[in-house]
Structure formats: structure tokens, C-alpha cells
Design a protein around this motif. Structure first.
Motif, mmCIF file in Angstrom:
data_model
loop_
_atom_site.group_PDB
_atom_site.id
_atom_site.type_symbol
_atom_site.label_atom_id
_atom_site.label_comp_id
_atom_site.label_asym_id
_atom_site.label_seq_id
_atom_site.Cartn_x
_atom_site.Cartn_y
_atom_site.Cartn_z
ATOM 1 N N SER A 313 0.835 -1.199 0.000
ATOM 2 C CA SER A 313 0.000 0.000 0.000
ATOM 3 C C SER A 313 0.868 1.247 0.000
ATOM 4 O O SER A 313 2.085 1.191 0.226
ATOM 5 N N HIS A 314 0.211 2.398 -0.228
ATOM 6 C CA HIS A 314 0.893 3.696 -0.232
ATOM 7 C C HIS A 314 0.202 4.594 0.794
ATOM 8 O O HIS A 314 -1.018 4.812 0.714
ATOM 9 N N ARG A 333 -4.127 8.905 1.412
ATOM 10 C CA ARG A 333 -3.591 10.175 0.933
ATOM 11 C C ARG A 333 -3.466 11.181 2.078
ATOM 12 O O ARG A 333 -3.908 10.923 3.200
ATOM 13 N N PRO A 334 -2.837 12.341 1.825
ATOM 14 C CA PRO A 334 -2.504 13.267 2.915
ATOM 15 C C PRO A 334 -3.699 13.726 3.757
ATOM 16 O O PRO A 334 -4.840 13.758 3.314
ATOM 17 N N ASP A 335 -3.343 14.078 5.016
ATOM 18 C CA ASP A 335 -4.270 14.666 5.990
ATOM 19 C C ASP A 335 -5.351 13.699 6.430
ATOM 20 O O ASP A 335 -6.464 14.108 6.787
ATOM 21 N N SER A 336 -5.030 12.420 6.422
ATOM 22 C CA SER A 336 -5.963 11.424 6.949
ATOM 23 C C SER A 336 -5.539 11.019 8.356
ATOM 24 O O SER A 336 -4.352 10.980 8.675
ATOM 25 N N VAL A 337 -6.528 10.721 9.182
ATOM 26 C CA VAL A 337 -6.285 10.251 10.551
ATOM 27 C C VAL A 337 -7.056 8.950 10.726
ATOM 28 O O VAL A 337 -8.289 8.940 10.736
ATOM 29 N N ILE A 338 -6.325 7.873 10.842
ATOM 30 C CA ILE A 338 -6.922 6.547 10.948
ATOM 31 C C ILE A 338 -6.805 6.090 12.395
ATOM 32 O O ILE A 338 -5.704 5.915 12.920
ATOM 33 N N VAL A 348 -8.948 0.432 -1.524
ATOM 34 C CA VAL A 348 -9.649 1.519 -0.834
ATOM 35 C C VAL A 348 -8.744 2.742 -0.853
ATOM 36 O O VAL A 348 -7.561 2.664 -0.525
ATOM 37 N N GLU A 349 -9.305 3.886 -1.247
ATOM 38 C CA GLU A 349 -8.573 5.148 -1.252
ATOM 39 C C GLU A 349 -9.208 6.084 -0.237
ATOM 40 O O GLU A 349 -10.432 6.283 -0.232
ATOM 41 N N ILE A 350 -8.372 6.662 0.620
ATOM 42 C CA ILE A 350 -8.832 7.577 1.669
ATOM 43 C C ILE A 350 -8.059 8.878 1.530
ATOM 44 O O ILE A 350 -6.833 8.872 1.398
#
Length: 459
Positions: A313-314, A333-338, A348-350
Motif C-alpha cells: 500500500s501507499h 492520501r494526505p491529511d488522513s487520521v486513521i 480503498v482510497e482515503i
């Protein structure tokens, strides 16, 4: 310990690189060469660091920021001429000045510290960092006297047969008494084949004035490698990658295949984390303990919590919690909080989204500009439709909601706590808490339609 100053030579364009990017800005293990050098120097408590800039001056300044002061060498007339540009910032100050090239990213803080300590211990007015090399062709040779001090530095073209057999070479890194350095620079001549002012001439001048000039020999020639072309850049990358990987393995990280694992110089990785082949860790990524990363995974500028697994994954510019499972073939992708215990599955793209604890997006979804609560299930093919062609809008899915397969959530929209969205729905209005929302056409079955159609085709 005396005052310490540093001059970093970073004005050259580096024509042999054949690049639009100025030489010292070419990265080694994800960090520009000149940044490596300045970072190492900065660990030694220098009173002042002056970087000599010329080609690409603004780009170099932007990269180094406030970690250095700057002096402009508008015309490149040699290494001594470059150091002279620091005169307004350093002249008259008592102390020791380190002069180092900005294209030597492999030199370590420990070697620089040892050079400075040797210089001060010997009460020298100049000290040359040297190295031993079996095939010294092209390098200036260090000729020592009976006391072990530097008698002179002889360039390849000027050396006698006996001097050519000397294998101790000048690396181009020096320490000087700061006041004597700028006095001597005023006596350097450019009467040579190249018409340039050379810094090694300062060593000759100080020696002729009766001052002690000594040498400190590093045991590792690789540290002194100057990068002048893409071949040397590749060599520096290889050496530094081995050094970085070794450091992490010593600290308790398992690297299955170090030859195919790429870790940036600024990455931090906890013990008992396992890195599988094809892993690329970029920027200032921090990975906690007991993680499984890879194979074939890229992580850039992220914080990764404990016991998290990321496969094929990236992930970039995001924060990932503890006990998270990502991949294979996910894109964060940027600015995600998991959050903790989240599952992000295949394809899945977030993007710019927050996932609460225990939520899942297991297959084939796009979640952008969204706030997903805890224990939410996003079914296969869930999409937050966040863009109307001009503006981005936010989707909110509250705790415990269930989004059925192939659902489109047309932002801005909120799905309330514990609500259900039926599979195949396109949601354009808010869904109240605990409600079931069905937004699709009613099914109609036309019996024997195919038989009638085929009959028409055959008639």
C-alpha cells in the motif's frame, strides 16, 4: 573548548550532474546532500554556520532555512574565494572554523567532532581531514614531516614519483584558526593554470609563517566521498542506505532484505517492527513497535501506531493508530487520521478523512473529505461524492452506522448514529440516527421479456 564556526561550500552548479537541480540539493536517502552536512554540523554546537551559496542560492536558502546564515559567491573563482565571502560574518572572531563541502553527505558528526578535537588538542592553526586510499590517483597527497605534521599538500600533477606513492590524501575538509584564516586568505594568489584561488594554499601560507599545520586521518574513506556526478550520487545512496539499515537492525528492527529496503535518514522505527522487501520509508516517518510493513509498501511523512500492519500500500502525510490493518493495495492520501483498530482493505482510497476506532472500509471504496465515526461499516463500493466540479464538501458518518454496498453519499451529508443505508443507494439528504435509508428505484420484473425480444430478432 573554543568558539566554533563552520563554512559550508555550496555555491557550485555541478555541471557533471547534468541536471536542472543544483548539485547540493540532490537527495541522498531522501534528504538533500547539503542538508545532511548542515544537520551533522548543527549537532556540534556551532556558534555560527555560514553556507556559501551561488547557483540556486534561493533554493538552497529555502531548503536550509534558519539553520544557517548565508554569503553569496556571485562568481565561482575557487574554494579560497568562496570562503572569503564569509569574511563579513566571521572576520575577527576568535575560535575555530570548520570548512566543509556541501556535497559530502556521508561524513558523520563523530568524524567532524574528532577532527575538531584533534585540531584543538594539537594547538594547530590548520588541520586537514585526510584519508587513506589504495588508489589515490587524482587526489592531493599529504606530505608529513618527521613530527607527523603536514609539510605540504601536493597535487597529482605536481607530485614527484616518491610523492605519488603516498596514499594519504586530502579530503577537502579543514579546520582553521578563524583569525589566521582570513588573514591568510588575503595572500592567496590565483596565479595557476585554472586562474582560481585555492583553499589548500592557505595551508602553505600558514606553514610558511611557522604555524603548526596538522592532519587528522579518518579510518573510513567512504565518509569523505564528494558527489560530483550521478555515479557518485548512486554510490553515496548505496553507502548511506546500508548505514541507515544497519542502525535500525542494531536497534531491534527486523529487515528481511536490506538490499531492497529503503529508509530515509530521518525515519524513526520501533523495535520488533518487521520491514518486508520492497518497503520504502520516506521523510520524517515515525513507526512504533511491533508493526508489519510491506512487502512493496511506501510510507511518507507518517506516524504509525503500535502493532499496525500495512501491506502493498501507499500511505502519505497521515496519522495511523494502533492495531490498524491496511491493504493490500490501499492508498491513504494526505491529511488522513486513521484511528485504532481500523480496517482499510484492498483497493480503498482515503483522502483527508478521519476514521474512528474500529471502523472498516474493506473493499473498493473512495472516502474523501469525510469524518467517519467509531464502529462504522462502509460496504464494498462505498463512495463519498465530495466534489461538485468547483468545491469540495464534507461527509459525516456517525458512530455505529452501516453503509451498504455500492452506496453514494453526496456531500454535504450526514448519516446519523446507528443508521443504515441500503445497498445501492444514492444519499442526497441527511439520514436520521437509527433510520434505514433507501434511495434507489423500485425493482420491476418484466416476465418473458427476453423471449419476446429474441422472437423479434428472429422474425
Amino acid at each position: 573548548m573554543s568558539n566554533r564556526f563552520a563554512v559550508v561550500l555550496a555555491a557550485g552548479q555541478g555541471t557533471r550532474m547534468k541536471s536542472k537541480l543544483y548539485k547540493v540539493l540532490h537527495p541522498v536517502c531522501g534528504k538533500p546532500m547539503v542538508q545532511h552536512v548542515v544537520d551533522h554540523i548543527s549537532e556540534l554546537g556551532m556558534q555560527k554556520v555560514v553556507t556559501i551559496v551561488g547557483h540556486g542560492a534561493e533554493m538552497v536558502k529555502q531548503q536550509l532555512g534558519t539553520s544557517s546564515e548565508y554569503a553569496l559567491q556571485a562568481e565561482q573563482l575557487g574554494t579560497a574565494h568562496a570562503v572569503m565571502q564569509a569574511q563579513p560574518l566571521l572576520e575577527g572572531k576568535k575560535g575555530v572554523t570548520l570548512v566543509i563541502c556541501g556535497d559530502t553527505p556521508l561524513i558523520t558528526t563523530e568524524t567532524i567532532a574528532a577532527l575538531l578535537a584533534h585540531h584543538e588538542k594539537m594547538d594547530a592553526k590548520a588541520t586537514v581531514l585526510t584519508a587513506y586510499i589504495d588508489e589515490p590517483f587524482g587526489y592531493g597527497r599529504i606530505v608529513r614531516n618527521a613530527e607527523g605534521h603536514v609539510e605540504r599538500i601536493v597535487e597529482q600533477k605536481d607530485a614527484s614519483e616518491e610523492e605519488l606513492r603516498i596514499c594519504e590524501i586530502n579530503t577537502g575538509t579543514y579546520c582553521f584558526d578563524n583569525e589566521l584564516l582570513f588573514q591568510a586568505l588575503s595572500h592567496v594568489s590565483n596565479e595557476n593554470a585554472q586562474g582560481e584561488f585555492y583553499l589548500p594554499d592557505v595551508v602553505e601560507i600558514l606553514k610558511s609563517q611557522g604555524h603548526i599545520v596538522t592532519a587528522y586521518q579518518t579510518s573510513n574513506f567512504e565518509e569523505t566521498l564528494g558527489v560530483n556526478d550521478r555515479i557518485a550520487l548512486s554510490q553515496a545512496e548505496h553507502i548511506m542506505r546500508k548505514r541507515i539499515n544497519r542502525k535500525h537492525m542494531i536497534n531491534g528492527v527486523t529487515i528481511i532484505d536490506p538490499a531492497n529496503t529503503y529508509i530515509s535518514a530521518d525515519a524513526v522505527i520501533g523495535n520488533d517492527t518487521v520491514l518486508h522487501p520492497g518497503t520504502v520509508i520516506e521523510g520524517k516517518t515515525i513507526i512504533a513497535s511491533d508493526c508489519q510493513i510491506g512487502p512493496n509498501t511506501t510510507i511518507k511523512d507518517c506516524q504509525i501506531g503500535m502493532r499496525t500492519e500495512i501491506r502493498q500500500s501507499h500511505v502519505s502525510d497521515s496519522k495511523i493508530g494502533n492495531d490498524v490493518n491496511i491493504g493490500p493495495f490501499a492508498h491513504i492520501r494526505p491529511d488522513s487520521v486513521i484511528g485504532d483498530e481500523v480496517r482499510v482493505g484492498n483497493f480503498v482510497e482515503i483522502k483527508k478523512a478521519v476514521f474512528g476506532k474500529g471502523s472498516k472500509a474493506s473493499h473498493l471504496s473512495y472516502i474523501g473529505d469525510a469524518e467517519i465515526g467509531s464502529d462504522v461499516n462502509l460496504g464494498c463500493g462505498s463512495i463519498t461524492v465530495n466534489y461538485d466540479g468547483k468545491n469540495k464538501f464534507k461527509t459525516v458518518v456517525e458512530d455505529g452506522a452501516f453503509i451498504g454496498c455500492n452506496s453514494n453519499l453526496i456531500a454535504p451529508v450526514t448519516v446519523g448514529k446507528g443508521a443504515y443505508v441500503a445497498a445501492g443507494s444514492t444519499i442526497t439528504d441527511d439520514v436520521p440516527a437509527s433510520a434505514l435509508s433507501i434511495a434507489r428505484a423500485r425493482q420491476v420484473n418484466k416476465e418473458q421479456y427476453v423471449d419476446k425480444l429474441n422472437s423479434k430478432k428472429n422474425s
